[in-house]
Design a protein around this motif. Structure first.
Motif: not given
Length: 478
Positions: A389-399
């Motif tokens: 399975p794939s994984v979804e991430i959402e980095p914050a601004a500046g990360e």
């Protein structure tokens, strides 16, 4: 009662090389000295003892040289041993292969970069080693003595006048004589020349000359082999670099930086970053098993194939890696590989990724430094049909999201759990001012993990090797 045995090698300086069976050195022979009379009854015994001692020391020095596995280390060891054999304190070696294929380097013993620069300003025809390098007919090496300006010509059997620039440099550096020998190998011809410098007007004794000549003859063959190894490594590194991106793409909303170091054996670690339709970005890192030209070629095929699959179905990272696994199984049945592919939408700061036996990404930001939790998956080519399975991430601004290969971890020489902890600590310790620049961030991480630089061989702990490929790809989201 027989006379005491003489030192094993006349002229050995224990401060330069510490051979375990070498006695205290005898100084280089001054020009005005005369040999001491020796009792006839002790002459044969002393001579035999000296021969055995010389052979023992020569064996030790050649064994030490044989343990050097790269060109630079071999040159340094050669200079130290040669200085000990001829009773000198300083010296330099100039490597200029006759085939003009390089590399051309100058390495000094007891001489800094500035001092080497001064010596290089002396006309080459004014020195014995310079005449060797220029291939002049009378270039057989030998001793150069620098008499004072008011000394009569022919002092010590050496012709004067001396080149004014040579005398000026010698006075500035504080040497009064030199002894040069050519470096010539049977297969390659002239490799260069070595010269050792005496602080006082002196020359090596006949015994020192003979022993140094034997050592230099053996060392030249070793240096010729190391030269070929260095050339092969350089070619392999150049090919590996050509198979990787020449530059990173510019995509709005994200800044990219990458560092890649190919080990001397040529590994299969790689990375890629390519723009995709609808302002998306594909990021990939991977590693092919094995080393040498075969692994480098397989790495190039893997990267090219992944680019094609990413363009066709990059929004589905699992499909991309599945296609790559099928290709690997059909075309490279004897190899396996790890890989990680991430489909990024910079405008939404969203990443969808899938990994096949690969190390998890590391997210570095002002408020967190943590590994991304990915599903446990086998490497490509290990199973009859790969899927995870794939994984979804959402980095914050500046990360910044760091992708890397296992070579970065193994290169530390630590067990994997400790290597992960060291990488986490290095990333968490990046100063705030450097986190706005992904290039500065990755350089800080690498310098923290490898203070001596990636060019120096690392420890071979945790079952790894000291010459691992290293790949680090950073994406900072705005």
């Amino acid at each position: 009662m027989s006379a005491p045995h003489p030192p094993k090698v006349a002229g050995i300086d224990p401060a330069v090389v510490d051979a375990p069976h070498t006695a205290a050195p005898a100084p280089a022979r001054p020009l005005s000295s005369t040999p001491r009379p020796t009792a006839p009854g002790a002459l044969i015994q002393d001579r035999l003892a000296g021969m055995v001692s010389d052979l023992t020391t020569l064996h030790e020095l050649t064994e030490r040289l044989a343990r050097a596995t790269d060109l630079d280390t071999s040159l340094q060891e050669f200079l130290r041993a040669g200085a000990a054999l001829v009773g000198a304190r300083r010296g330099l070696i100039v490597l200029e292969p006759a085939d003009r294929l390089g590399p051309s380097v100058t390495i000094g013993l007891g001489l800094g970069r500035a001092e080497l620069g001064h010596i290089e300003t002396v006309p080459r025809t004014a020195t014995s080693y310079g005449r060797i390098l220029d291939g002049l007919p009378d270039a057989e090496g030998g001793c150069d003595v620098l008499p004072e300006p008011d000394t009569d010509p022919g002092v010590g059997g050496y012709a004067v006048p001396v080149d004014p620039r040579h005398r000026e440099v010698a006075a500035r550096l504080g040497y009064a004589a030199s002894y040069a020998l050519p470096l010539t190998a049977e297969a390659t011809g002239r490799l260069g020349a070595a010269v050792w410098l005496y602080d006082e007007p002196a020359e090596p004794s006949d015994r020192q000359r003979d022993l140094a000549g034997l050592y230099v003859g053996h060392a030249a063959e070793h240096l010729a082999r190391m030269l070929e190894v260095e050339r092969a490594r350089t070619r392999l590194t150049a090919i590996s670099e050509e198979l990787l991106p020449s530059r990173l793409p510019r995509v709005p909303g994200v800044q990219l930086a990458a560092r890649h170091h190919t080990g001397p054996h040529g590994g299969g670690d790689w990375y890629d970053a390519l723009p995709l339709p609808e302002a998306a970005l594909g990021l990939a890192v991977g590693s092919v098993t094995g080393s040498g030209p075969g692994a480098v070629a397989a790495m190039g095929r893997m990267r090219a194939s992944l680019r094609a699959y990413a363009v066709m179905e990059g929004e589905d990272p699992v499909a991309v890696l599945s296609d790559l696994e099928l290709l690997l199984r059909l075309t490279e049945p004897a190899r396996s590989a790890t890989a990680l592919f991430a489909y990024c939408e910079p405008a939404r700061r969203k990443i969808l990724l899938a990994g096949a036996g690969h190390a998890p990404p590391l997210v570095v930001g002002e408020r967190r430094t943590e590994y991304v939790e990915t599903s446990l998956s086998a490497p490509l080519g290990m199973l009859s049909c790969w899927e995870a399975p794939s994984v979804e991430i959402e980095p914050a601004a500046g990360e910044t999201v760091l992708l890397y290969t296992d070579g970065l971890l193994r290169r530390t020489g630590d067990a994997m759990d400790r290597a992960y902890a060291r990488l986490h600590a290095a990333a968490a310790g990046v100063p705030r001012a450097l986190r706005e620049d992904p290039a500065a961030l990755v350089d800080h991480v690498l310098h923290t993990l490898f203070p001596d630089g990636l060019a120096a061989p690392g420890p071979a702990g945790a079952g790894g090797t000291p010459y691992e490929d290293v790949v680090l790809l950073a994406a900072r989201f705005e």
